[in-house]
Design a protein around this motif. Sequence first.
Motif, mmCIF file in Angstrom:
data_model
loop_
_atom_site.group_PDB
_atom_site.id
_atom_site.type_symbol
_atom_site.label_atom_id
_atom_site.label_comp_id
_atom_site.label_asym_id
_atom_site.label_seq_id
_atom_site.Cartn_x
_atom_site.Cartn_y
_atom_site.Cartn_z
ATOM 1 N N GLU A 182 0.881 -1.163 0.000
ATOM 2 C CA GLU A 182 0.000 0.000 0.000
ATOM 3 C C GLU A 182 0.919 1.214 0.000
ATOM 4 O O GLU A 182 1.666 1.437 0.961
ATOM 5 N N ASP A 183 0.895 1.964 -1.083
ATOM 6 C CA ASP A 183 1.761 3.135 -1.199
ATOM 7 C C ASP A 183 1.134 4.305 -0.444
ATOM 8 O O ASP A 183 -0.053 4.295 -0.118
ATOM 9 N N SER A 184 1.928 5.313 -0.184
ATOM 10 C CA SER A 184 1.470 6.462 0.593
ATOM 11 C C SER A 184 0.331 7.218 -0.091
ATOM 12 O O SER A 184 -0.450 7.894 0.573
ATOM 13 N N ASP A 185 0.206 7.090 -1.411
ATOM 14 C CA ASP A 185 -0.882 7.762 -2.128
ATOM 15 C C ASP A 185 -2.157 6.917 -2.177
ATOM 16 O O ASP A 185 -3.131 7.297 -2.819
ATOM 17 N N GLY A 186 -2.135 5.749 -1.504
ATOM 18 C CA GLY A 186 -3.310 4.884 -1.465
ATOM 19 C C GLY A 186 -3.314 3.778 -2.500
ATOM 20 O O GLY A 186 -4.198 2.922 -2.486
ATOM 21 N N THR A 187 -2.337 3.781 -3.406
ATOM 22 C CA THR A 187 -2.249 2.725 -4.408
ATOM 23 C C THR A 187 -1.970 1.397 -3.723
ATOM 24 O O THR A 187 -1.082 1.300 -2.876
ATOM 25 N N TYR A 242 5.733 -1.993 -10.531
ATOM 26 C CA TYR A 242 5.203 -0.727 -10.025
ATOM 27 C C TYR A 242 6.312 0.101 -9.370
ATOM 28 O O TYR A 242 6.451 1.297 -9.646
ATOM 29 N N LYS A 248 7.615 3.732 -10.703
ATOM 30 C CA LYS A 248 7.355 4.934 -9.891
ATOM 31 C C LYS A 248 8.603 5.507 -9.235
ATOM 32 O O LYS A 248 8.732 6.723 -9.100
ATOM 33 N N TYR A 249 9.550 4.659 -8.830
ATOM 34 C CA TYR A 249 10.651 5.141 -7.992
ATOM 35 C C TYR A 249 12.047 4.998 -8.597
ATOM 36 O O TYR A 249 12.993 5.527 -8.034
#
Length: 77
Positions: free
Chosen positions: A55-60, A71, A75-76
């Motif tokens: 669960e990423d900090s943006d809710g993903t 992912y 993203k990173y």
Amino acid sequence: MIKLYQFEACPYCAKVRRKLAQLDLDYEKIEVPRERSKRTKIKELSGQIKVPVIEDSDGTVVNDSAKIVEYLEEKYA
């Protein structure tokens, strides 16, 4: 911060931990019960009970180690 729902002995979880380390990302490990019937939190998040799940900090929310690694790279990296 990324939350990793996992258990230590899982080789798929280890794959995700390696990628998180490689990308030098801070994350919180959340140990899930080995008994599948007790994995209610990840069922709520991802609709399934297999680990790993992030669960990423943006809710993903992403499940499946290959999808998680993809992912994280997109993203990173």
